[in-house]
Design an enzyme around this catalytic site. Structure first.
Site, PDB file in Angstrom:
ATOM      1  N   ARG A  83       0.816  -1.223   0.000  1.00 47.62           N
ATOM      2  CA  ARG A  83       0.000   0.000   0.000  1.00 47.62           C
ATOM      3  C   ARG A  83       0.846   1.269   0.000  1.00 47.62           C
ATOM      4  O   ARG A  83       0.371   2.334  -0.361  1.00 47.62           O
ATOM      5  CB  ARG A  83      -0.910  -0.012   1.226  1.00 47.62           C
TER       6      ARG A  83
ATOM      7  N   LYS B 237       1.576 -18.884   6.722  1.00 41.14           N
ATOM      8  CA  LYS B 237       0.739 -19.154   7.871  1.00 41.14           C
ATOM      9  C   LYS B 237       0.432 -17.860   8.631  1.00 41.14           C
ATOM     10  O   LYS B 237       1.207 -16.922   8.477  1.00 41.14           O
ATOM     11  CB  LYS B 237       1.368 -20.211   8.767  1.00 41.14           C
TER      12      LYS B 237
ATOM     13  N   HIS C 169       7.401 -22.720   7.097  1.00 41.17           N
ATOM     14  CA  HIS C 169       8.822 -22.625   6.725  1.00 41.17           C
ATOM     15  C   HIS C 169       9.680 -23.719   7.355  1.00 41.17           C
ATOM     16  O   HIS C 169      10.780 -23.979   6.907  1.00 41.17           O
ATOM     17  CB  HIS C 169       9.374 -21.217   7.001  1.00 41.17           C
TER      18      HIS C 169
ATOM     19  N   LYS D 285      13.410 -26.277   6.017  1.00 39.36           N
ATOM     20  CA  LYS D 285      14.699 -26.434   6.697  1.00 39.36           C
ATOM     21  C   LYS D 285      15.325 -27.756   6.258  1.00 39.36           C
ATOM     22  O   LYS D 285      14.654 -28.784   6.238  1.00 39.36           O
ATOM     23  CB  LYS D 285      14.499 -26.399   8.227  1.00 39.36           C
TER      24      LYS D 285
ATOM     25  N   GLU E  53      12.614 -21.394  21.912  1.00 36.31           N
ATOM     26  CA  GLU E  53      13.062 -20.098  21.374  1.00 36.31           C
ATOM     27  C   GLU E  53      13.542 -19.207  22.507  1.00 36.31           C
ATOM     28  O   GLU E  53      12.969 -19.236  23.601  1.00 36.31           O
ATOM     29  CB  GLU E  53      11.893 -19.392  20.685  1.00 36.31           C
TER      30      GLU E  53
ATOM     31  N   ASP F 178       0.295 -20.809  17.175  1.00 36.38           N
ATOM     32  CA  ASP F 178       1.443 -20.255  16.445  1.00 36.38           C
ATOM     33  C   ASP F 178       2.494 -21.326  16.132  1.00 36.38           C
ATOM     34  O   ASP F 178       3.132 -21.270  15.083  1.00 36.38           O
ATOM     35  CB  ASP F 178       2.068 -19.139  17.302  1.00 36.38           C
TER      36      ASP F 178
ATOM     37  N   HIS G  59       4.270 -25.901  13.120  1.00 40.12           N
ATOM     38  CA  HIS G  59       5.629 -26.431  13.019  1.00 40.12           C
ATOM     39  C   HIS G  59       5.796 -27.765  13.747  1.00 40.12           C
ATOM     40  O   HIS G  59       6.380 -28.709  13.222  1.00 40.12           O
ATOM     41  CB  HIS G  59       6.644 -25.430  13.558  1.00 40.12           C
TER      42      HIS G  59
ATOM     43  N   LYS H 257       8.498 -19.691  24.175  1.00 37.92           N
ATOM     44  CA  LYS H 257       9.315 -18.492  23.967  1.00 37.92           C
ATOM     45  C   LYS H 257       9.989 -18.154  25.286  1.00 37.92           C
ATOM     46  O   LYS H 257       9.500 -18.521  26.352  1.00 37.92           O
ATOM     47  CB  LYS H 257       8.437 -17.331  23.504  1.00 37.92           C
TER      48      LYS H 257
END
Ligand code: BG6
Length: 475
Positions: A47, A146, A176, A180, A214, A233, A238, A332
């Site tokens: 945009r 996703k 993704h 890998k 993570e 998530d 994953h 996380k």
């Protein structure tokens, strides 16, 4: 090396973070490959009122940031990149595409890559259809990032909207993790080495753990993350992918549909998760590598019941896996960034080397490291030299970096596959829906998460879920 056919790669969301960090460096690196051909062009769409020059300058910065030689990038950007502002009306985009294809001598093969917030997937797909862009003279492919929906109903609705315009064979849903190298290697590891495949059953395996840890928190994505949480998530996407590749049966052929059929079968065989075997956590202030980090509620600016870590035990009800617990864990602000699949084999049926032998026999453990330090490690017991029959556990190790040097980024692999037209590493519509069906009960009936200190391995209840075999890694 497969040949890449001439095409136009249209990136919606070209001013965003994904384009800057992943897509543009991947395009550049791919175009350096032999066989890519020079007739592949990228059209950035967003945009922002940018022109070609602004987009090329931003892209050059991104490529230099990604470590690409500054002397190379300017010329490459002007030869390959264009930009079109789009704000609702797709007609100017259609004109621009026609112009680029004509002047560049492109045959009308088009990839539409939606690096966009999920709320605008459907309007964008509809916009493509209305402007006649999905009916080019060549092939057309749609790439979606996703999240594919927020739950089963929204995933079905999204698949329905996509299928109004694109055939499933033209749709590439990116998870993704599938790009890998180490994740793809799971297929080779299992199906090219009869040694492991023969032992890949309930008779030989006691437990499987999958951890995606993570160090990062929610970063600047608090808005999205707070409505998603770790289950949506990470677990539904994953970790579900890692689980299916670990547990699937050998496919009839090495092709996209045969492989994806087997993955879907795993999802269909999952026993509903027992809520008592699911733990949810949310980080509170702590420190990672000595650096203080705020708690999740401070990061999102309000108290929240969203989980930033989740662990579950699941069972695959199949002849191969009956009774073998699969433990899945992600979080996380864990102490380190590490993704592993840990397979613990059963002990020998008769224990000849029990507690009377120093370092007595331990089960063999296979650790497949997805990232970082990609590779694997298999423990075996050996006799220590000298008198008596004392044992020690040693490891066979394989490191991708030591053996092969640098490995390509997942996005480079996935984009190359889109252009070649290979759907193996992309998530099929039924696979998405099955994965939502599996995890939906956890979403609906979700207790408030237990707090865990940032820099720890999640709440205490998570540790006990692993039973006698502690989680690996634990520190
Ligand atoms: C994304 C999630 O899909 O994967 C993020 O939305 C997460 O929350 C990321 O941080 C992890 O990817 P990687 O490749 O860094 O392990």
């Amino acid at each position: 090396m497969s040949q890449f056919e001439p095409h136009l790669f249209v990136v919606f969301g070209a001013s965003g973070d994904l384009a800057r960090r992943k897509l543009l460096p991947a395009f550049y690196r791919l175009q350096q490959r032999e066989g890519f051909g020079k007739m592949c062009r990228v059209l950035g769409v967003a945009r922002r009122p940018w022109d070609d020059a602004t987009f090329r300058a931003k892209a050059a910065e991104a490529l230099i940031e990604a470590g690409i030689d500054p002397d190379e990038v300017k010329a490459w950007c002007s030869q390959h990149l264009s930009y079109q502002q789009v704000d609702g009306d797709f007609e100017p985009l259609a004109d621009r595409i026609a112009e680029i294809e004509e002047t560049g001598g492109l045959p009308g093969n088009r990839v539409f890559y939606l690096a966009l917030p999920p709320g605008v997937f459907v309007p964008t797909i509809e916009g493509l259809a209305v402007a006649g862009l999905a009916d080019g003279p060549g092939w057309r492919r749609l790439v979606i990032e996703k999240p594919f929906g927020h739950d089963l109903a929204s995933a079905r609705a999204l698949n329905g909207a996509v299928h109004q315009v694109f055939d499933e064979r033209e749709v590439y849903r990116i998870d993704h993790y599938l790009g890998k190298e180490t994740v793809q290697n799971l297929l080779v590891f299992r199906f090219a080495n009869a040694l492991f495949e023969n032992a890949w059953t309930r008779d030989r395996i006691e437990q499987v753990q999958i951890t995606v840890a993570e160090e990062v928190g929610v970063e600047d994505r608090a808005g999205y993350y707070d409505s998603a949480g770790a289950t949506r998530d990470m677990l539904q996407s994953h970790l579900a992918q890692l689980l299916t590749l670990t547990a699937m049966e050998p496919p009839a052929r090495f092709d996209a549909d045969a492989i994806r059929d087997e993955k879907v079968k795993v999802l269909r065989s999952l026993r509903p998760v027992d809520p008592a075997r699911a733990v949810f956590g949310q980080y509170v202030a702590g420190s990672i590598r000595g650096e203080p980090v705020p708690g999740y509620a401070d990061e999102v600016g309000a108290p929240s019941s969203t989980e930033t870590a989740v662990a579950i035990e699941v069972f695959v009800d199949s002849w191969r896996w009956e009774g073998v617990p699969f433990l899945l864990r992600t979080g996380k602000r864990f102490p380190t960034r590490r993704s592993v699949i840990v397979v613990t084999f059963r002990e020998p049926p008769i224990s000849l080397f029990g507690p009377d032998h120093a370092g007595h026999a331990r089960p063999n453990v296979l650790v497949l490291t997805i990232q970082p330090d990609e590779g694997f490690e298999l423990t075996v017991d050996v006799k220590t030299p000298g008198d008596g029959m004392d044992l020690d556990t040693v490891s066979f190790r394989f490191s991708y970096a030591d053996e092969f040097g640098e490995i390509p980024d997942a996005y480079e692999t996935l984009i190359a596959d889109v252009i070649i037209g290979d759907q193996t590493l992309f998530v099929r519509s039924d696979e998405v829906e099955e994965a939502w069906a599996v995890f939906e009960p956890l979403l609906a009936d979700h207790p408030d998460p237990d707090g865990y200190t940032a820099g720890s391995w999640g709440p205490a209840a998570m540790a006990s879920l692993a039973g006698d075999h502690a989680w690996y890694p634990t520190g």
